[in-house]
Design a protein around this motif. Structure first.
Motif, PDB file in Angstrom:
ATOM      1  N   ARG A   1       6.659  11.882 -36.341  1.00  0.00           N
ATOM      2  CA  ARG A   1       6.339  12.705 -37.515  1.00  0.00           C
ATOM      3  C   ARG A   1       7.349  13.854 -37.649  1.00  0.00           C
ATOM      4  N   ALA A   2       7.695  14.487 -36.533  1.00  0.00           N
ATOM      5  CA  ALA A   2       8.684  15.560 -36.574  1.00  0.00           C
ATOM      6  C   ALA A   2      10.044  15.030 -37.007  1.00  0.00           C
ATOM      7  N   TYR A   3      10.413  13.856 -36.524  1.00  0.00           N
ATOM      8  CA  TYR A   3      11.684  13.234 -36.909  1.00  0.00           C
ATOM      9  C   TYR A   3      11.741  12.990 -38.417  1.00  0.00           C
ATOM     10  N   ARG A   4      10.642  12.593 -38.979  1.00  0.00           N
ATOM     11  CA  ARG A   4      10.622  12.248 -40.403  1.00  0.00           C
ATOM     12  C   ARG A   4      10.391  13.448 -41.322  1.00  0.00           C
ATOM     13  N   GLU A   5       9.671  14.460 -40.827  1.00  0.00           N
ATOM     14  CA  GLU A   5       9.182  15.484 -41.747  1.00  0.00           C
ATOM     15  C   GLU A   5       9.671  16.897 -41.482  1.00  0.00           C
ATOM     16  N   ASP A   6      10.152  17.205 -40.276  1.00  0.00           N
ATOM     17  CA  ASP A   6      10.498  18.602 -40.012  1.00  0.00           C
ATOM     18  C   ASP A   6      11.639  19.044 -40.915  1.00  0.00           C
ATOM     19  N   GLU A   7      11.575  20.283 -41.374  1.00  0.00           N
ATOM     20  CA  GLU A   7      12.563  20.804 -42.313  1.00  0.00           C
ATOM     21  C   GLU A   7      13.886  21.134 -41.644  1.00  0.00           C
ATOM     22  N   GLN A   8      13.900  21.242 -40.330  1.00  0.00           N
ATOM     23  CA  GLN A   8      15.112  21.587 -39.602  1.00  0.00           C
ATOM     24  C   GLN A   8      15.715  20.355 -38.933  1.00  0.00           C
ATOM     25  N   VAL A   9      16.991  20.123 -39.191  1.00  0.00           N
ATOM     26  CA  VAL A   9      17.650  18.927 -38.672  1.00  0.00           C
ATOM     27  C   VAL A   9      17.700  18.935 -37.147  1.00  0.00           C
ATOM     28  N   THR A  10      17.840  20.125 -36.541  1.00  0.00           N
ATOM     29  CA  THR A  10      17.881  20.197 -35.078  1.00  0.00           C
ATOM     30  C   THR A  10      16.596  19.668 -34.463  1.00  0.00           C
ATOM     31  N   VAL A  11      15.472  19.995 -35.059  1.00  0.00           N
ATOM     32  CA  VAL A  11      14.192  19.502 -34.559  1.00  0.00           C
ATOM     33  C   VAL A  11      14.122  17.989 -34.702  1.00  0.00           C
ATOM     34  N   ARG A  12      14.582  17.475 -35.829  1.00  0.00           N
ATOM     35  CA  ARG A  12      14.547  16.020 -36.033  1.00  0.00           C
ATOM     36  C   ARG A  12      15.429  15.308 -35.012  1.00  0.00           C
ATOM     37  N   GLN A  13      16.579  15.901 -34.709  1.00  0.00           N
ATOM     38  CA  GLN A  13      17.467  15.278 -33.723  1.00  0.00           C
ATOM     39  C   GLN A  13      16.865  15.291 -32.327  1.00  0.00           C
ATOM     40  N   ARG A  14      16.269  16.432 -31.938  1.00  0.00           N
ATOM     41  CA  ARG A  14      15.634  16.482 -30.611  1.00  0.00           C
ATOM     42  C   ARG A  14      14.447  15.530 -30.536  1.00  0.00           C
ATOM     43  N   ALA A  15      13.739  15.379 -31.651  1.00  0.00           N
ATOM     44  CA  ALA A  15      12.602  14.449 -31.678  1.00  0.00           C
ATOM     45  C   ALA A  15      13.072  13.011 -31.490  1.00  0.00           C
ATOM     46  N   LEU A  16      14.177  12.646 -32.135  1.00  0.00           N
ATOM     47  CA  LEU A  16      14.728  11.301 -31.960  1.00  0.00           C
ATOM     48  C   LEU A  16      15.113  11.065 -30.506  1.00  0.00           C
ATOM     49  N   GLU A  17      15.809  12.019 -29.920  1.00  0.00           N
ATOM     50  CA  GLU A  17      16.228  11.871 -28.525  1.00  0.00           C
ATOM     51  C   GLU A  17      15.015  11.721 -27.607  1.00  0.00           C
ATOM     52  N   ALA A  18      13.978  12.513 -27.868  1.00  0.00           N
ATOM     53  CA  ALA A  18      12.795  12.500 -27.003  1.00  0.00           C
ATOM     54  C   ALA A  18      12.028  11.190 -27.115  1.00  0.00           C
ATOM     55  N   VAL A  19      11.826  10.710 -28.324  1.00  0.00           N
ATOM     56  CA  VAL A  19      11.001   9.516 -28.518  1.00  0.00           C
ATOM     57  C   VAL A  19      11.765   8.238 -28.182  1.00  0.00           C
ATOM     58  N   SER A  20      13.070   8.347 -27.960  1.00  0.00           N
ATOM     59  CA  SER A  20      13.872   7.150 -27.697  1.00  0.00           C
ATOM     60  C   SER A  20      13.542   6.484 -26.368  1.00  0.00           C
ATOM     61  N   PHE A  21      12.804   7.164 -25.485  1.00  0.00           N
ATOM     62  CA  PHE A  21      12.324   6.499 -24.275  1.00  0.00           C
ATOM     63  C   PHE A  21      11.266   5.450 -24.607  1.00  0.00           C
ATOM     64  N   SER A  22      10.711   5.511 -25.813  1.00  0.00           N
ATOM     65  CA  SER A  22       9.650   4.604 -26.226  1.00  0.00           C
ATOM     66  C   SER A  22      10.170   3.193 -26.450  1.00  0.00           C
ATOM     67  N   SER A  23       9.312   2.226 -26.215  1.00  0.00           N
ATOM     68  CA  SER A  23       9.656   0.827 -26.477  1.00  0.00           C
ATOM     69  C   SER A  23       9.199   0.366 -27.860  1.00  0.00           C
ATOM     70  N   ARG A  24       8.724   1.280 -28.684  1.00  0.00           N
ATOM     71  CA  ARG A  24       8.308   0.901 -30.036  1.00  0.00           C
ATOM     72  C   ARG A  24       9.497   0.334 -30.819  1.00  0.00           C
ATOM     73  N   PRO A  25       9.321  -0.778 -31.512  1.00  0.00           N
ATOM     74  CA  PRO A  25      10.425  -1.378 -32.275  1.00  0.00           C
ATOM     75  C   PRO A  25      10.999  -0.448 -33.341  1.00  0.00           C
ATOM     76  N   ALA A  26      10.179   0.427 -33.912  1.00  0.00           N
ATOM     77  CA  ALA A  26      10.660   1.309 -34.982  1.00  0.00           C
ATOM     78  C   ALA A  26      11.759   2.257 -34.502  1.00  0.00           C
ATOM     79  N   ILE A  27      11.826   2.507 -33.199  1.00  0.00           N
ATOM     80  CA  ILE A  27      12.811   3.449 -32.686  1.00  0.00           C
ATOM     81  C   ILE A  27      14.226   2.915 -32.893  1.00  0.00           C
ATOM     82  N   ASP A  28      14.405   1.598 -32.791  1.00  0.00           N
ATOM     83  CA  ASP A  28      15.739   1.023 -32.961  1.00  0.00           C
ATOM     84  C   ASP A  28      16.310   1.350 -34.334  1.00  0.00           C
ATOM     85  N   ARG A  29      15.488   1.274 -35.377  1.00  0.00           N
ATOM     86  CA  ARG A  29      15.970   1.582 -36.723  1.00  0.00           C
ATOM     87  C   ARG A  29      16.326   3.063 -36.845  1.00  0.00           C
ATOM     88  N   MET A  30      15.567   3.917 -36.203  1.00  0.00           N
ATOM     89  CA  MET A  30      15.856   5.342 -36.234  1.00  0.00           C
ATOM     90  C   MET A  30      17.213   5.625 -35.581  1.00  0.00           C
TER      91      MET A  30
END
Length: 329
Positions: free
Chosen positions: A154-183
């Motif tokens: 949600r933070a990756y998609r909605e946060d108004e600050q790009v830095t937060v979205r980038q840190r959110a992507l890095e953090a959630v990338s440990f996940s095995s969810r298929p949606a992460i690959d597209r992100m």
């Protein structure tokens, strides 16, 4: 340490309140693993400690706790979390998260979702990556892991600050969810170097070998920052095809940080040829910090030889992506 009676906590507090005094190693040992009454005592005078000293204290505690498992400062990190100064709070987040206590998750989630200061939201996102990793190896409950991942996406998609979205992507990338690959794919296709850097961090953390070719292609990028991130990711993904390029980078890249990242990546990939290279680099090195780093890399290589490439994953959150305490991001 010498077998002596512990110094009174008040003596350490007096040193903290005195802007001209410097804490010694024994003071940090005294502050480690404080019982609840002493935590309350320290908390009661916390904001009377000069701001810079609070920052330096939490930063030093973070470094000590990373290097030595005998140091426990989680509760002091929590004191820092309640500080009135945003930068002190950020240091508190980083220190408290080192202990990976599940009790910290609600606080981090609240900061990520509600904190007005974007640097603190970014810090919370970064810290939550530890829990995504723990969730993926079933060290925390599935329900908690799912909630964390939902919050980060949600933070990756909605946060108004790009830095937060980038840190959110890095953090959630440990996940095995298929949606992460597209992100990750969207980030690496960006023309923005910050997004590309985050994508490379995410690729390394994903443990998904599909990113090996992309990572290898970026090892010769004109940006030293992206070369560093690509080298680190190549090591985490045990990218054998990247060894020749990494060897060249380790020898003659113009950036010392990139050279170190390449050496560390090679120590994760492994091989007798890598061992010989690192031993030669140690012989040629003239500065103590360089020798210390290369010796840590050699130790890492020898340790990794006990594991298959697919069974070993380093975990590190160094901010700039360079090797920290002998580890690569």
């Amino acid at each position: 340490m010498d077998d002596i009676d512990p110094i009174p906590l008040q003596q350490v507090i007096d040193s903290l309140l005195n802007d001209s005094s410097t804490l010694q190693e024994r003071d940090f040992l005294r502050l480690s693993n404080l019982p609840a009454p002493e935590i309350r005592e320290l908390s009661g005078c916390w904001e009377r400690i000069p701001r810079q000293k609070r920052l330096d204290l939490l930063t030093k505690m973070h470094d000590l706790a990373e290097e030595d498992p005998l140091f426990f400062f989680e509760e002091i990190g929590k004191i820092g979390l309640a500080d009135s100064d945003p930068q002190v709070r950020l240091c508190g987040i980083r220190l408290a998260a080192l202990e990976e206590s599940e009790s910290l998750i609600p606080t981090l989630m609240q900061i990520l979702g509600e904190e007005p200061n974007f640097q603190l939201r970014a810090g919370a996102a970064e810290a939550l990556g530890r829990y995504v990793y723990l969730g993926e190896i079933e060290e925390i409950p599935t329900k908690a892991n799912d909630a964390i991942q939902d919050g980060l996406i949600r933070a990756y998609r909605e946060d108004e600050q790009v830095t937060v979205r980038q840190r959110a992507l890095e953090a959630v990338s440990f996940s095995s969810r298929p949606a992460i690959d597209r992100m990750i794919e969207d980030a690496i296709q960006s023309d923005d170097e910050d997004w590309q850097a985050s994508a490379l961090v995410a690729m390394g953390r994903s443990a998904n070998f599909q990113w090996r070719d992309t990572v290898t292609d970026l090892l010769d990028h004109e940006s030293a920052r992206l070369r560093l991130k690509a080298a680190t990711a190549a090591g985490r993904l045990a990218t054998e095809d990247a060894k020749a390029i990494l060897v060249q980078m380790a020898i003659d890249d113009i950036s010392e940080e990139v050279r170190e990242a390449a050496v560390w990546a090679l120590s994760e990939i492994g091989g007798t040829d890598v061992q010989l290279l690192i031993e030669e680099l140690i012989e040629d090195a003239s500065r103590d910090p360089e020798i210390d780093f290369l010796e840590r890399a050699l130790d890492n290589l020898l340790e990794n030889q006990m594991f298959s490439a697919g069974d070993f994953l380093l975990f590190d959150f160094d901010e700039d992506g360079s090797p920290a305490n002998g580890e690569g991001e």
